[in-house]
Scaffold this active site. Structure first.
Site, mmCIF file in Angstrom:
data_model
loop_
_atom_site.group_PDB
_atom_site.id
_atom_site.type_symbol
_atom_site.label_atom_id
_atom_site.label_comp_id
_atom_site.label_asym_id
_atom_site.label_seq_id
_atom_site.Cartn_x
_atom_site.Cartn_y
_atom_site.Cartn_z
ATOM 1 N N ARG A 6 1.013 -0.957 -0.112
ATOM 2 C CA ARG A 6 -0.150 -0.130 -0.109
ATOM 3 C C ARG A 6 0.734 1.684 0.007
ATOM 4 N NH1 ARG A 6 -3.229 -3.581 2.881
ATOM 5 N NH2 ARG A 6 -5.160 -3.769 2.212
ATOM 6 N N ASP A 25 -10.659 -1.888 -4.279
ATOM 7 C CA ASP A 25 -11.444 -0.043 -4.859
ATOM 8 C C ASP A 25 -10.381 0.836 -4.701
ATOM 9 O OD1 ASP A 25 -13.170 -0.065 -1.642
ATOM 10 O OD2 ASP A 25 -11.345 -0.491 -2.053
ATOM 11 N N THR A 84 -9.740 -8.936 -5.085
ATOM 12 C CA THR A 84 -9.503 -9.414 -3.735
ATOM 13 C C THR A 84 -10.401 -10.169 -3.117
ATOM 14 O OG1 THR A 84 -10.460 -7.921 -1.640
ATOM 15 C CG2 THR A 84 -11.900 -7.394 -3.740
ATOM 16 N N ASP A 143 -12.384 -9.502 -0.551
ATOM 17 C CA ASP A 143 -13.907 -9.405 -0.099
ATOM 18 C C ASP A 143 -15.158 -9.498 -1.309
ATOM 19 O OD1 ASP A 143 -12.060 -6.551 1.570
ATOM 20 O OD2 ASP A 143 -11.516 -8.861 2.112
ATOM 21 N N ASP A 163 -15.906 -7.310 -3.051
ATOM 22 C CA ASP A 163 -16.891 -6.095 -3.237
ATOM 23 C C ASP A 163 -17.059 -4.723 -3.856
ATOM 24 O OD1 ASP A 163 -14.684 -4.167 -0.632
ATOM 25 O OD2 ASP A 163 -14.328 -5.855 -1.662
ATOM 26 N N ARG A 179 -13.250 -6.871 5.060
ATOM 27 C CA ARG A 179 -13.332 -5.299 5.772
ATOM 28 C C ARG A 179 -14.230 -4.920 5.737
ATOM 29 N NH1 ARG A 179 -10.044 -1.838 2.122
ATOM 30 N NH2 ARG A 179 -10.831 -2.668 0.135
HETATM 31 O O1 F6P Z 1 -9.315 -6.255 1.130
HETATM 32 C C1 F6P Z 1 -8.297 -7.461 1.422
HETATM 33 C C2 F6P Z 1 -8.901 -7.567 3.400
HETATM 34 O O2 F6P Z 1 -8.240 -8.662 3.384
HETATM 35 C C3 F6P Z 1 -9.694 -7.454 4.359
HETATM 36 O O3 F6P Z 1 -10.516 -8.294 3.928
HETATM 37 C C4 F6P Z 1 -9.525 -6.813 5.390
HETATM 38 O O4 F6P Z 1 -9.706 -6.231 6.100
HETATM 39 C C5 F6P Z 1 -7.765 -6.421 5.129
HETATM 40 O O5 F6P Z 1 -7.216 -6.788 3.637
HETATM 41 C C6 F6P Z 1 -7.189 -6.712 5.947
HETATM 42 O O6 F6P Z 1 -5.638 -6.067 5.499
HETATM 43 P P1 F6P Z 1 -4.367 -5.732 5.652
HETATM 44 O O7 F6P Z 1 -3.787 -7.262 5.069
HETATM 45 O O8 F6P Z 1 -3.482 -5.161 5.515
HETATM 46 O O9 F6P Z 1 -4.279 -5.804 7.415
#
Ligand code: F6P
Length: 328
Positions: free
Chosen positions: A76, A107, A130, A132, A134, A176
């Site tokens: 990120r 997104d 993803t 999700d 979503d 998420r």
């Molecule tokens: O967007 C995918 C996801 O796994 C979500 O389901 C979860 O809330 C988030 O990423 C976790 O983010 P990270 O890997 O930065 O902890």
């Protein structure tokens, strides 16, 4: 065929998802098929800013269709949120004479791509990757099906020990702020209750429903809780509240966490990723840009990135109603 596209770069960004490698493979192989040079960008937008590129060919992506994660890594990037960062990224693309960019992610990834396209009029195409599910504009995102199978397998295992000890388990799953994983895996594993952010039925109803299950002779219960659910402050507080107000069960909690993001992609995700990867290259060849590839009624579709980012993929309430009936 738009001969303007001679070099394409591809990156993965945001939370990784099983099937991303299958999508990368399809992009690289489609480029080889159409005699277009292809560059892999490592670590998402941060790699774009740092010029972390590597030319790829059909052999670079051998034996990855079955691998979870992403060979291009993901990250990120705060820097890409700045105009200076995006300018550095643009300059790197120009320096390498790259004509277009394929973005595999969610997104957040598409929001960055949309801004980049607007600022530099640089062709981008998004592939929804993803767990999700979503993303508006597609029935399925890459990784969702594999994550469902991972979660259902975990719930089946938890069901074994819940039955042995006559316990109630709260199992937190990812998603998420969307409940697609919880709802579909909950139905698939026969969970007694499914708590999702899209539907807050309240604590009293939950207790009544669990009491009804118990009175009907169920010696154990599983409640699937989406991480974005607001019924309780968090899954541990919810467990304490249930244990305090419903003397019928010993309560335990399992948080499945990041294991839902890994694993060898299911055949469904491999096929979906392959279709989306090839389609994204062909869309760029035909001069398209600023769009996302999606699947609707098993057909490849496209949607403007702006709509994909602004829209909301709505949950199937029919599934929720059905799960209520089946948990009687
Ligand atoms: O967007 C995918 C996801 O796994 C979500 O389901 C979860 O809330 C988030 O990423 C976790 O983010 P990270 O890997 O930065 O902890």
């Amino acid at each position: 065929m738009n001969l303007q596209v001679k070099k394409i770069a591809v990156l993965t960004s945001g939370g990784d998802a099983p099937g991303m490698n299958a999508a990368i493979r399809a992009v690289v192989r489609a480029c080889a098929y159409y005699s277009i040079d292809c560059f892999g960008v490592y670590r998402g937008y941060q790699g774009l800013i740092e010029g972390d590129f590597k030319q790829m060919n059909a052999r670079s992506v051998h034996n990855i269709i079955n691998k979870g994660g992403t060979i291009l890594k993901s990250a990120r990037s705060q820097e890409f949120r700045t105009k200076e960062g995006r300018k550095k990224a643009y300059e790197n693309l120009m320096e390498n004479e790259i004509d277009a960019l394929i973005l595999i992610g969610g997104d957040g990834t598409f929001t960055g791509g949309m801004v980049f396209n607007k600022e530099f009029n640089f062709p981008v195409v998004g592939i929804p990757g993803t767990i999700d599910n979503d993303i508006y504009g597609t029935n399925f995102t890459i990784g969702f099906d594999t994550a469902l199978n991972t979660v259902v397998d975990a719930l089946d295992k938890i069901r074994d020990t819940a039955s042995s000890h006559n316990r109630l388990f709260l199992v937190e799953v990812m998603g998420r702020d969307a409940g697609f994983i919880a709802l579909n895996s909950g139905v698939g594993a026969g969970a007694e209750e499914i708590l999702i952010p899209e539907e807050d039925l309240g604590l009293d109803r939950l207790l009544l429903s669990l009491e009804r299950s118990r009175r009907s002779g169920k010696s154990s219960s599983i409640v699937v809780v989406s991480e974005g659910d607001k019924t309780g402050d968090n899954v541990f507080e919810l467990a304490a509240y249930i244990e305090k107000n419903l003397a019928l069960y010993e309560v335990r909690v399992s948080v499945l966490g990041h294991m839902q993001r890994g694993g060898s992609p299911s055949c469904f995700d491999r096929v979906l990723a392959s279709r989306m990867g090839v389609k994204s290259v062909e869309l760029l060849i035909d001069g398209n840009s600023n769009i996302m590839v999606g699947i609707d009624d098993n057909k490849m579709v496209t949607i403007p990135l702006e709509k994909a980012v602004k829209g909301k993929h709505t949950i199937n309430k029919e599934l929720l109603r059905m799960s209520d009936i089946l948990s009687v």
